[in-house]
Scaffold this motif. Structure first.
Motif, PDB file in Angstrom:
ATOM      1  N   GLY A 264     103.846  56.532 -56.593  1.00 30.35           N
ATOM      2  CA  GLY A 264     103.917  57.840 -57.227  1.00 30.35           C
ATOM      3  C   GLY A 264     105.313  58.423 -57.318  1.00 30.35           C
ATOM      4  O   GLY A 264     105.481  59.567 -57.756  1.00 30.35           O
ATOM      5  N   ALA A 265     106.338  57.667 -56.953  1.00 28.70           N
ATOM      6  CA  ALA A 265     107.713  58.189 -56.967  1.00 28.70           C
ATOM      7  C   ALA A 265     108.199  58.436 -58.389  1.00 28.70           C
ATOM      8  O   ALA A 265     107.970  57.618 -59.293  1.00 28.70           O
ATOM      9  CB  ALA A 265     108.655  57.215 -56.259  1.00 28.70           C
ATOM     10  N   ALA A 266     108.863  59.554 -58.563  1.00 32.95           N
ATOM     11  CA  ALA A 266     109.369  59.943 -59.891  1.00 32.95           C
ATOM     12  C   ALA A 266     110.332  58.908 -60.461  1.00 32.95           C
ATOM     13  O   ALA A 266     110.343  58.671 -61.673  1.00 32.95           O
ATOM     14  CB  ALA A 266     110.040  61.311 -59.812  1.00 32.95           C
ATOM     15  N   GLU A 267     111.120  58.272 -59.634  1.00 34.46           N
ATOM     16  CA  GLU A 267     112.131  57.328 -60.128  1.00 34.46           C
ATOM     17  C   GLU A 267     111.520  56.158 -60.900  1.00 34.46           C
ATOM     18  O   GLU A 267     112.180  55.553 -61.742  1.00 34.46           O
ATOM     19  CB  GLU A 267     113.005  56.819 -58.986  1.00 34.46           C
ATOM     20  N   ASN A 268     110.263  55.844 -60.641  1.00 38.22           N
ATOM     21  CA  ASN A 268     109.605  54.751 -61.371  1.00 38.22           C
ATOM     22  C   ASN A 268     109.482  55.062 -62.859  1.00 38.22           C
ATOM     23  O   ASN A 268     109.331  54.146 -63.665  1.00 38.22           O
ATOM     24  CB  ASN A 268     108.227  54.466 -60.777  1.00 38.22           C
ATOM     25  N   TYR A 269     109.568  56.335 -63.224  1.00 36.69           N
ATOM     26  CA  TYR A 269     109.432  56.719 -64.633  1.00 36.69           C
ATOM     27  C   TYR A 269     110.632  56.298 -65.476  1.00 36.69           C
ATOM     28  O   TYR A 269     110.568  56.366 -66.698  1.00 36.69           O
ATOM     29  CB  TYR A 269     109.149  58.216 -64.775  1.00 36.69           C
ATOM     30  N   THR A 270     111.698  55.824 -64.861  1.00 33.32           N
ATOM     31  CA  THR A 270     112.798  55.290 -65.673  1.00 33.32           C
ATOM     32  C   THR A 270     112.340  54.050 -66.437  1.00 33.32           C
ATOM     33  O   THR A 270     112.917  53.715 -67.463  1.00 33.32           O
ATOM     34  CB  THR A 270     114.035  54.934 -64.819  1.00 33.32           C
ATOM     35  N   ASN A 271     111.295  53.370 -65.928  1.00 32.50           N
ATOM     36  CA  ASN A 271     110.788  52.156 -66.563  1.00 32.50           C
ATOM     37  C   ASN A 271     109.301  52.233 -66.899  1.00 32.50           C
ATOM     38  O   ASN A 271     108.679  51.219 -67.178  1.00 32.50           O
ATOM     39  CB  ASN A 271     111.046  50.942 -65.663  1.00 32.50           C
TER      40      ASN A 271
ATOM     41  N   ASN B 118     119.878  58.176 -63.604  1.00 29.85           N
ATOM     42  CA  ASN B 118     118.506  58.166 -64.101  1.00 29.85           C
ATOM     43  C   ASN B 118     117.511  58.526 -63.000  1.00 29.85           C
ATOM     44  O   ASN B 118     116.569  59.297 -63.230  1.00 29.85           O
ATOM     45  CB  ASN B 118     118.156  56.810 -64.713  1.00 29.85           C
ATOM     46  N   ILE B 119     117.703  57.975 -61.814  1.00 30.15           N
ATOM     47  CA  ILE B 119     116.814  58.291 -60.692  1.00 30.15           C
ATOM     48  C   ILE B 119     116.912  59.769 -60.348  1.00 30.15           C
ATOM     49  O   ILE B 119     115.890  60.446 -60.159  1.00 30.15           O
ATOM     50  CB  ILE B 119     117.146  57.406 -59.469  1.00 30.15           C
ATOM     51  N   ALA B 120     118.135  60.289 -60.293  1.00 26.77           N
ATOM     52  CA  ALA B 120     118.313  61.720 -59.998  1.00 26.77           C
ATOM     53  C   ALA B 120     117.632  62.583 -61.061  1.00 26.77           C
ATOM     54  O   ALA B 120     116.980  63.587 -60.737  1.00 26.77           O
ATOM     55  CB  ALA B 120     119.803  62.061 -59.899  1.00 26.77           C
ATOM     56  N   LEU B 121     117.754  62.200 -62.320  1.00 30.09           N
ATOM     57  CA  LEU B 121     117.124  62.953 -63.402  1.00 30.09           C
ATOM     58  C   LEU B 121     115.604  62.915 -63.283  1.00 30.09           C
ATOM     59  O   LEU B 121     114.938  63.947 -63.427  1.00 30.09           O
ATOM     60  CB  LEU B 121     117.560  62.404 -64.765  1.00 30.09           C
ATOM     61  N   MET B 122     115.043  61.753 -63.022  1.00 33.62           N
ATOM     62  CA  MET B 122     113.588  61.646 -62.879  1.00 33.62           C
ATOM     63  C   MET B 122     113.102  62.491 -61.704  1.00 33.62           C
ATOM     64  O   MET B 122     112.082  63.171 -61.795  1.00 33.62           O
ATOM     65  CB  MET B 122     113.147  60.190 -62.687  1.00 33.62           C
ATOM     66  N   ASN B 123     113.853  62.465 -60.604  1.00 37.83           N
ATOM     67  CA  ASN B 123     113.478  63.280 -59.452  1.00 37.83           C
ATOM     68  C   ASN B 123     113.562  64.766 -59.780  1.00 37.83           C
ATOM     69  O   ASN B 123     112.725  65.559 -59.344  1.00 37.83           O
ATOM     70  CB  ASN B 123     114.351  62.940 -58.238  1.00 37.83           C
ATOM     71  N   GLU B 124     114.550  65.136 -60.572  1.00 41.88           N
ATOM     72  CA  GLU B 124     114.699  66.544 -60.985  1.00 41.88           C
ATOM     73  C   GLU B 124     113.561  66.959 -61.920  1.00 41.88           C
ATOM     74  O   GLU B 124     112.986  68.030 -61.772  1.00 41.88           O
ATOM     75  CB  GLU B 124     116.045  66.721 -61.690  1.00 41.88           C
ATOM     76  N   LEU B 125     113.224  66.108 -62.883  1.00 46.51           N
ATOM     77  CA  LEU B 125     112.157  66.430 -63.829  1.00 46.51           C
ATOM     78  C   LEU B 125     110.788  66.400 -63.159  1.00 46.51           C
ATOM     79  O   LEU B 125     109.913  67.201 -63.504  1.00 46.51           O
ATOM     80  CB  LEU B 125     112.186  65.460 -65.004  1.00 46.51           C
ATOM     81  N   GLY B 126     110.599  65.461 -62.264  1.00 50.04           N
ATOM     82  CA  GLY B 126     109.371  65.380 -61.494  1.00 50.04           C
ATOM     83  C   GLY B 126     108.279  64.554 -62.142  1.00 50.04           C
ATOM     84  O   GLY B 126     108.259  64.334 -63.356  1.00 50.04           O
TER      85      GLY B 126
END
Length: 183
Positions: free
Chosen positions: A120-127, A159-167
């Motif tokens: 469920g980690a947000a960073e996975n949304y980069t892919n 990208n990871i920081a952005l995904m974590n920020e966006l949620g």
């Protein structure tokens, strides 16, 4: 779902997520120049998908005006672990065809999960993408783009920081909106 709906959802995801959030700083140029090929495979098993992958690699070899291909395969490898294992077969095909160093295959999947991360980690949304897909890239073009981009090594961390920020909720909503638009 039909082919045009799958392509439409994927294109919307590329425009809104990949280009819109600048996850890949090299994507916009090729999208604007209409040098991205969107292909929906009718493959229903891994062998059929390997055949489709081989056909698309051949097409890229034969058509230098096509910069990159997104080979979307909604009918096979819905399970991320099976998909992830299939990537070894894709790399083996590149080797067999003597195309290592010419093309590379990047991976996107609705349930993408980086090793060592929570599902469920947000960073996975980069892919994470609307459908499982294989992104076929020309290595020479990628190397040229990288050579002209400052701090290419910082892209994943940004990208990871952005995904974590966006949620997670925002990213889940965006992906859902892409697939909902197709109906």
């Amino acid at each position: 779902m039909n082919e045009s709906q799958v392509v439409s959802a994927t294109r919307q995801w590329v425009e809104e997520v990949v280009v819109g959030y600048n996850l890949c700083p090299f994507a916009k140029r090729e999208l604007v120049k209409n040098r991205v090929r969107f292909v929906v495979s009718e493959a229903e098993n891994e062998d059929e998908l390997l055949q489709a992958l081989q056909s698309e690699l051949q097409r890229l070899e034969d058509e230098p005006d096509v910069e990159t291909t997104l080979l979307i395969h909604p009918g096979v490898l819905q399970d991320f672990l099976a998909y992830n294992e299939f990537l070894d077969a894709a790399d083996a095909l590149l080797s067999y065809l003597e195309l290592e160093g010419v093309f590379q295959v990047a991976s996107f999947h609705p349930d993408y999960q980086f090793a060592g991360t929570d599902a469920g980690a947000a960073e996975n949304y980069t892919n994470r993408s609307p459908y499982p897909m294989l992104h076929l890239l020309r290595e020479a073009s990628l190397e040229a783009a990288i050579d002209h981009y400052p701090d290419v090594d910082g892209i994943p961390d940004r990208n990871i920081a952005l995904m974590n920020e966006l949620g997670v909720e925002k990213m889940r909503t965006i992906l859902k909106r892409c697939t909902d638009a197709e109906t």
